[in-house]
Design an enzyme around this catalytic site. Structure first.
Site, PDB file in Angstrom:
ATOM      1  NE  ARG A 279     129.996  30.307 -23.288  1.00  0.00           N
ATOM      2  CZ  ARG A 279     130.067  30.360 -21.869  1.00  0.00           C
ATOM      3  NH1 ARG A 279     130.587  30.125 -20.987  1.00  0.00           N
ATOM      4  NH2 ARG A 279     128.077  31.413 -21.838  1.00  0.00           N
ATOM      5  CG  HIS A 283     131.453  33.327 -24.557  1.00  0.00           C
ATOM      6  ND1 HIS A 283     130.927  32.760 -25.245  1.00  0.00           N
ATOM      7  CD2 HIS A 283     132.533  34.391 -25.062  1.00  0.00           C
ATOM      8  CE1 HIS A 283     130.812  33.671 -26.810  1.00  0.00           C
ATOM      9  NE2 HIS A 283     131.647  34.405 -26.728  1.00  0.00           N
ATOM     10  CE1 TYR A 292     127.900  32.800 -17.963  1.00  0.00           C
ATOM     11  CE2 TYR A 292     129.404  34.429 -17.056  1.00  0.00           C
ATOM     12  CZ  TYR A 292     128.710  33.727 -18.377  1.00  0.00           C
ATOM     13  OH  TYR A 292     129.884  32.874 -20.015  1.00  0.00           O
TER      14      TYR A 292
END
Length: 391
Positions: A279, A283, A292
């Protein structure tokens, strides 16, 4: 290849003993777009004409342009949320293109590319994200189910549908054989629903292909926290074939999925495919991956971009030229304009109507929440009233 390998010597394939920690992966195109010969799955690509192969690139480029437009619409306040798909185009176009019209797909909420291969108007996908519909299309028209926002629930639905296909064939042997595709992500693989689905599918030999897009991140949780071994190795625990494929290689994904669907339709039962992809973006548009995820990791995966890989292959093989790629760009810009105009023409969502459809009959808690919401809405009108003036 993954933990359970189909035998090249038979049409159906056989199950090989699961080897924990095995990480072999099917790949037909490397990151530079160079084609590798592969005895089991290569023939599926050799059988395709040039137009079909070019179509893989066209569809990947289309869904990426659509994704860009949908993201822009959300940032401009026209959508409540959007779920980007950048980086996963090959996994979706390859697998979706391998399906027959009689097959049925159960998506999560990110399968925009699969929707394209099933013939949906991509503008219909945005009705859900604009909040004016609980779906947006009739799933029976294209055999493409509604998006499922409840994580992993669609895998249970998929197995139930596949078991229904079995019973239809018993009742009407002349019925066209079909299979089901159950899409889910690596995050959903940690849900009990996926385990239960595979238990039932294996027990009843249901014609379903479990297609896991392992994009390495379940929102902010890295894959290695969820599983210490490749997901494909779980197939051995259910006694079903498992194949790990390069999810950024559209040719390999198509070939592997084609084999798996044939296997399921022929009555041999379920298959698990793990498509290793990434990805690239967030998200959802409510997520900030910079909090993160290291930049170096993102850059490393961008070098494996599925569109660039396929473009290099098409050019090297003389299957496409500058005129083709320019036409794809122009067509995609037209699609983006259609998506934007169709979305703006939808009007706004009636939030109050949502309160009225939670239960079949009036409910005191819902009435209380509606009263709170209406007071909240009224507070904005009060704030806009000039001091000393009338509302």
């Amino acid at each position: 290849m993954g933990a359970s390998r189909p035998d090249a010597g038979t049409s159906a394939g056989v199950l090989r003993a699961n080897v924990v920690g095995e990480t072999d992966m099917v790949q037909l195109l490397d990151a530079h777009g160079k084609r590798h010969e592969e005895a089991t799955f290569g023939p599926y690509i050799d059988a395709l004409d040039a137009q079909t192969v070019r179509g893989f690139y066209r569809d990947m480029a289309t869904v990426r342009r659509f994704d860009t437009e949908a993201t822009a619409l959300q940032r401009q306040g026209e959508l409540a949320l959007w779920v980007p798909v950048v980086g996963q185009e090959a996994a979706q176009i390859g697998s979706g293109s391998a399906m027959r019209s009689a097959d049925y797909a159960f998506p999560t909420y990110r399968e925009h590319g699969v929707a394209l291969t099933r013939g949906l108007d991509l503008a219909d996908l945005l009705k859900l994200f604009r909040g004016i519909s609980n779906g947006g299309w009739d799933p029976r028209e294209k055999n493409f189910h509604l998006y499922t926002l409840v994580l992993a629930a669609q895998t249970l639905h998929a197995v139930g549908y596949a078991m229904g296909i079995q019973r239809d064939l018993i009742a009407e042997p002349a019925t066209e054989p079909a299979a089901v595709m159950a899409y889910f992500g690596d995050g959903a693989s940690s849900e009990g629903d996926v385990h239960e689905s595979m238990v039932f599918a294996a027990s009843y030999n249901a014609p379903v292909v479990f297609f896991c897009q392992n994009n390495n991140w379940a929102i902010s949780v890295p894959f290695e926290v969820q599983s210490k071994i490749p997901l494909v190795n779980r197939a051995g625990g259910y006694g079903i074939p498992g194949i790990r494929v390069d999810g950024n290689d559209v040719l390999a994904v198509y070939a592997v999925t084609k084999w798996a669907l044939d296997y399921a339709r022929d009555g041999h039962g379920p298959v698990l495919i793990e498509a290793s992809t990434y990805r690239v973006g967030a998200h959802t548009t409510a997520d900030d991956p910079t909090k993160y995820r290291p930049n170096a990791e993102e850059e490393a995966w961008k070098a494996k971009d599925p569109l660039e890989r396929m473009e290099r292959y098409l050019r090297a093989e003389g299957l496409a030229d500058d005129a083709f790629f320019e036409q794809v760009k122009n067509d995609d810009d037209e699609l983006a304009a259609h998506v934007r105009s169709a979305t703006l023409a939808l009007g706004g969502a009636d939030i109050r109507q949502k309160f009225a459809t939670v239960y079949a009959e009036a409910h005191p808690l819902v009435a209380e929440e509606l009263a709170w919401f209406e007071n909240y809405q009224a507070s904005f009108a009060d704030a806009e009233t000039p001091q000393g003036g009338a509302a």
